[in-house]
Design an enzyme around this catalytic site. Structure first.
Site, PDB file in Angstrom:
ATOM      1  N   LYS A  20     -11.617 -15.565   3.917  1.00 13.03           N
ATOM      2  CA  LYS A  20     -10.315 -14.997   4.263  1.00 13.03           C
ATOM      3  C   LYS A  20     -10.260 -13.530   3.839  1.00 13.03           C
ATOM      4  O   LYS A  20     -11.105 -13.048   3.076  1.00 13.03           O
ATOM      5  CB  LYS A  20      -9.195 -15.787   3.581  1.00 13.03           C
ATOM      6  CG  LYS A  20      -9.219 -15.724   2.062  1.00 13.03           C
ATOM      7  CD  LYS A  20      -8.112 -16.557   1.457  1.00 13.03           C
ATOM      8  CE  LYS A  20      -8.145 -16.488  -0.071  1.00 13.03           C
ATOM      9  NZ  LYS A  20      -7.056 -17.253  -0.687  1.00 13.03           N
ATOM     10  N   ARG A  62       2.999 -23.912  -4.979  1.00 18.19           N
ATOM     11  CA  ARG A  62       3.263 -22.911  -3.945  1.00 18.19           C
ATOM     12  C   ARG A  62       3.331 -23.522  -2.554  1.00 18.19           C
ATOM     13  O   ARG A  62       4.063 -23.029  -1.702  1.00 18.19           O
ATOM     14  CB  ARG A  62       2.222 -21.792  -3.986  1.00 18.19           C
ATOM     15  CG  ARG A  62       0.797 -22.222  -3.711  1.00 18.19           C
ATOM     16  CD  ARG A  62      -0.179 -21.061  -3.722  1.00 18.19           C
ATOM     17  NE  ARG A  62      -1.535 -21.514  -3.432  1.00 18.19           N
ATOM     18  CZ  ARG A  62      -2.589 -20.723  -3.413  1.00 18.19           C
ATOM     19  NH1 ARG A  62      -2.444 -19.431  -3.675  1.00 18.19           N
ATOM     20  NH2 ARG A  62      -3.793 -21.211  -3.147  1.00 18.19           N
ATOM     21  N   TYR A  70      -1.784  15.864  -9.195  1.00 10.53           N
ATOM     22  CA  TYR A  70      -0.320  15.813  -9.223  1.00 10.53           C
ATOM     23  C   TYR A  70       0.193  15.621 -10.646  1.00 10.53           C
ATOM     24  O   TYR A  70      -0.421  14.950 -11.478  1.00 10.53           O
ATOM     25  CB  TYR A  70       0.185  14.657  -8.362  1.00 10.53           C
ATOM     26  CG  TYR A  70       0.015  14.878  -6.872  1.00 10.53           C
ATOM     27  CD1 TYR A  70       0.674  15.923  -6.222  1.00 10.53           C
ATOM     28  CD2 TYR A  70      -0.791  14.030  -6.127  1.00 10.53           C
ATOM     29  CE1 TYR A  70       0.525  16.109  -4.854  1.00 10.53           C
ATOM     30  CE2 TYR A  70      -0.951  14.208  -4.754  1.00 10.53           C
ATOM     31  CZ  TYR A  70      -0.287  15.261  -4.130  1.00 10.53           C
ATOM     32  OH  TYR A  70      -0.446  15.447  -2.778  1.00 10.53           O
ATOM     33  N   MET A  83      -4.038  10.435  -2.306  1.00 13.67           N
ATOM     34  CA  MET A  83      -4.174   9.519  -1.183  1.00 13.67           C
ATOM     35  C   MET A  83      -5.589   9.515  -0.600  1.00 13.67           C
ATOM     36  O   MET A  83      -6.125   8.463  -0.238  1.00 13.67           O
ATOM     37  CB  MET A  83      -3.167   9.865  -0.088  1.00 13.67           C
ATOM     38  CG  MET A  83      -3.175   8.877   1.078  1.00 13.67           C
ATOM     39  SD  MET A  83      -1.954   9.263   2.345  1.00 13.67           S
ATOM     40  CE  MET A  83      -0.421   8.894   1.469  1.00 13.67           C
TER      41      MET A  83
END
Length: 348
Positions: free
Chosen positions: A26, A121, A240, A290
Site C-alpha cells: 500500500k 479502528r 527562514y 520547500m
C-alpha cells in the site's frame, strides 16, 4: 532503490515465519514503488498482495499482477462494482457490508473478515462475532485477519490479541482457508503468529521493527545534488527566521531537496542530522525550505553538481533509514511514505 534487497528481506520473513507471504504494498509500497516491488516479489511466490485502496489495486492489475489483491480499507458497498471489475478482494467488518457483498453472489467472489481484537479502528469486535455467525457461514468467506497494535513490544499485548482472534474464529461455523494476523514485527517473532500467511510491510523496505528482531537489508538511498555553494561569515544567518547562525566563517552548500519532497522542515534545528558529501558528514543547518536544504560544509569540498546522500551508504559512511527517521522526529513508515513524487525512483 534496491529491489534485490526487498526480495532478500521478504525471504528472511518467510524463513522466520515459516509460512506464505501477503506482502503489503500500500501507499506505493511505502514510497518505494508498488508496481516495481510487486513484480520483484513474484519470485517469492506470495499468496497475493495487500493494498489500502481500490485505486492501488487497480494500478497493480493494470501492471499485469494476477495474484489475489486484498484491499484493507473497510469496503463500501457503493464501490463493490469496482472491486469486481478489477478482481479485488474486499476487507469487510460489519453486517451491512457483508450482507451486501454476499448478495452479489458469485459475481462478488471472496472476501476477508476483519476482526478487531484491540486496535479499535475498524472490523467486527472479537466478542461480537456470534450475532453475525450465520451470515458468515458462506463459501465467500475466504479469510479472517486482525492487526496488532504493539507487536514490536514484548508486553503481552500481541499474545492477548492473538487469543481474542482465535476465540472469534472458533465461533464461526467453519474455519476460513486463510488466517493472517502478523505484521512485520509479529512475523519476525517466529511461527507463533504465522497461521496461513504473514503480512510484512515496513520490514520489506529495510527498516528495523523491534529490538532483537532480524534487521532487513537497506533498500533505499535518498540523494540530492548541490545547486549552490557560498561562503557564510561568522554571525551571518541561514534560512527562514534566521534559524541558524554561523559560529565561524564556513561554507554552506544548498541541496535540491526540501519539505515538498518529504524532508522534514525541522530536520536541521537540533543539530543532529547530517548528510554525506565528498566523504564527510555535513550537518543540516537552518530550517529546510520547500525545495532546498542547506548543509554546513566547513572547510570541506563542495561544488555545484556534487551529490549528497541523506539516506544510504557512501565512502564508508552511512546514514541508515532508522537514523534519518529519528533525526526527523518520525517513524520510518512516515518518512518513506512521505517521499514526494518529484523524487525519481531509480531501481538497481
Amino acid at each position: 532503490m534496491n529491489l534485490a534487497a526487498v526480495v532478500e528481506n521478504a525471504r528472511t520473513v518467510a524463513r522466520v515465519a515459516g509460512t506464505r507471504l501477503l506482502p503489503v504494498v500500500k501507499a506505493n509500497a511505502y514510497g518505494v514503488g508498488a508496481v516495481a516491488v510487486s513484480r520483484a516479489l513474484e519470485t517469492v511466490d506470495p499468496w497475493g498482495y495487500g493494498v489500502a485502496t481500490v485505486e492501488e489495486g487497480a494500478d497493480l492489475r493494470a501492471a499485469g499482477i494476477a495474484r489475489p489483491i486484498l484491499v484493507f480499507m473497510p469496503a463500501r458497498p457503493d464501490l463493490f462494482a469496482a472491486y469486481q471489475a478489477h478482481r479485488l478482494t474486499p476487507a469487510l467488518g460489519d453486517r451491512a457490508s457483508i450482507h451486501a457483498w454476499i448478495a452479489r453472489g458469485a459475481g462478488g467472489g471472496a472476501f476477508h473478515l476483519e476482526i478487531d481484537t484491540g486496535m479499535s479502528r475498524s472490523g467486527v469486535r472479537w466478542d461480537e462475532i456470534e450475532p453475525i455467525a450465520d451470515l458468515l457461514d458462506t463459501p465467500y468467506l475466504e479469510g479472517c485477519y486482525t492487526h496488532f497494535h504493539s507487536a514490536d513490544r514484548r508486553d503481552g499485548s500481541a499474545e492477548a490479541q492473538l487469543e481474542r482472534f482465535k476465540a472469534a474464529v472458533g465461533r464461526l461455523a467453519r474455519r476460513p482457508a486463510l488466517l493472517h494476523v502478523a505484521n512485520s514485527a509479529a512475523a519476525l517473532r517466529g511461527k507463533a503468529f504465522a497461521f496461513d500467511a504473514v503480512r510484512p510491510g515496513i520490514s520489506l523496505y529495510g527498516a528495523s521493527v523491534g529490538e532483537g528482531l532480524p534487521s532487513g537489508k537497506p533498500v533505499i538511498a535518498l540523494r540530492a545534488r548541490v545547486v549552490s555553494v557560498r561562503r557564510v561569515r561568522r554571525g551571518e544567518s541561514v534560512s527562514y527566521n534566521a534559524s541558524w547562525t554561523a559560529p565561524r566563517d564556513t561554507t554552506v552548500a544548498t541541496l535540491a531537496i526540501g519539505y515538498a519532497d518529504g524532508v522534514r522542515r525541522s530536520l536541521g534545528l537540533k543539530g543532529e542530522a547530517t548528510v554525506l558529501l565528498n566523504a564527510a558528514r555535513c550537518p543540516v543547518v537552518g530550517l529546510v525550505t520547500m525545495d532546498l536544504t542547506m548543509v554546513d560544509v566547513g572547510d570541506g569540498r563542495a561544488a555545484v553538481g556534487d551529490v549528497a546522500t541523506l539516506v544510504g551508504e557512501v565512502d564508508g559512511l552511512a546514514n541508515t533509514l532508522d537514523q534519518f527517521a529519528a533525526w526527523s522526529g518520525t517513524l520510518q513508515h512516515e518518512l518513506l511514505t512521505g517521499l514526494g513524487p518529484r523524487l525519481p525512483r531509480i531501481y538497481d
